[in-house]
Enzyme design. Structure first.
Site, short mmCIF file in Angstrom:
data_model
loop_
_atom_site.label_atom_id
_atom_site.label_comp_id
_atom_site.label_asym_id
_atom_site.label_seq_id
_atom_site.Cartn_x
_atom_site.Cartn_y
_atom_site.Cartn_z
N HIS A 118 0.82 -1.20 0.00
CA HIS A 118 0.00 0.00 0.00
C HIS A 118 0.86 1.26 0.00
CE1 HIS A 118 -2.99 -2.88 1.63
NE2 HIS A 118 -3.84 -2.13 0.98
N ARG A 286 -14.90 -9.94 1.86
CA ARG A 286 -16.22 -9.59 2.35
C ARG A 286 -17.23 -9.75 1.23
NH1 ARG A 286 -19.61 -5.20 3.15
NH2 ARG A 286 -18.26 -3.89 1.87
#
Length: 327
Positions: A118, A286
């Site tokens: 990231h 998710r």
């Protein structure tokens, strides 16, 4: 850790200390300095570095390529797509290697390395960012961006799993506030995205900028684009149109599909972490859907994020609001 003159600190999610260094926020270090991560991803001469870099929300499955920060030596002969599975270390092993102070093994990894991070572009080491990269061994950067509102919702769900404070989950309102202010790990979001966007325009052969929504909406075209960028184009069709072998493209899409990766044993039951940092692989999977923000954000929250998005991206040529929805 001694703070530099340009460094600030905040309490993120009411539980985790983060530090601002040169305009971006990072978790407080457990071992060494942030420079240690730069050392870990430096590329020795004649080595290759491929990176999938993202600031897109954490429930996106990045499985089109094997998850091997330090991949095993390949067997002789070409491996079938079905044989390659994600490594037990999980999709964000580079971040955890750094946070846990275990970066030395990255220096000893094989010649061809796939890393996920990231980190903002400005924080990558010079060996990666200087051009032309081809002179040092074909380094490729693939950046994946996501619609800001879906990113906020994904961030909210993810960090409520990571940082479970005694006061209970943080509200979505607080998540929106953190996102819009930019005070979040590896944020601010927009500066992070724009760093890679600008480089992708300057160095299109070395930096590929992808949007998650386009991957979902036109997966075959985007997979072919990625393969071509990596120098692994699919075979041309029999009529010579160059569209690629649909069977091979379908195999890649199946192999890297969200549903398949979510059901793999390593992702259903595996975990990463030690020294008090323990995360189940399930928190990375998710929904991965486009437009899920509509189920969580109020119209005022959505308008606030849209306004920040428009202000931040004005004049850049980049649009991240292709999938804006009205209430």
């Amino acid at each position: 850790m001694n703070k530099s003159p340009t460094e600030k600190e905040e309490l993120f999610w009411d539980t985790a200390e983060i530090h601002e260094i040169d305009g971006f926020w990072y978790y407080a270090e457990r071992n060494g300095t942030h420079g240690g991560l730069q050392v870990a991803i430096r590329v020795p001469k004649r080595r290759r570095l491929s990176g999938i870099l993202s600031q897109n929300g954490h429930d996106v499955a990045q499985g089109a390529l094997p998850h091997h920060p330090s991949p095993p030596r390949p067997r002789r002969g070409r491996r079938h797509l079905d044989e390659e599975e994600p490594a037990p270390s999980g999709p964000h092993a580079l971040e955890f290697s750094f946070l846990l102070g275990r970066v030395q093994h990255l220096l000893l990894s094989p010649r061809r390395r796939l890393m996920h991070t990231h980190l903002p572009y400005s924080y990558l080491p010079e060996e990666v960012t200087r051009s032309p990269a081809a002179a040092a061994g074909c380094r490729k950067l693939v950046y994946l961006a996501r619609n800001p509102k879906d990113t906020v919702v994904s961030m909210w769900h993810f960090y409520n799993q990571v940082h479970k404070g005694s006061a209970g989950p943080l509200s979505v309102e607080r998540a929106v506030e953190s996102f819009c202010s930019g005070v979040m790990p590896w944020g601010p979001f927009y500066e992070h995205v724009l760093g890679y966007w600008e480089e992708s325009k300057k160095r299109p052969d070395e930096v590929l900028f992808l949007k998650y929504e386009e991957l979902c909406g036109e997966p075959k075209e985007q997979v072919r684009k990625l393969a071509s960028f990596l120098g692994r184009s699919f075979p041309s069709t029999t009529d010579g149109s160059g569209g690629g072998d649909d069977d091979e493209v379908e195999k890649v899409l199946w192999r890297s599909s969200f549903g398949r990766l979510k059901e793999l044993e390593v992702n259903k039951y595996g975990a990463v972490g030690e020294q008090g940092l323990h995360l189940s692989h399930t928190i990375y999977f998710r929904k991965g859907t486009v437009g899920d923000w509509k189920n969580y954000l109020t119209s005022d929250m959505a308008r606030c994020i849209d306004q920040v998005t428009q202000n931040k991206l004005l004049g850049t040529g980049l649009s991240l609001d292709d999938f804006l929805f009205s209430f």
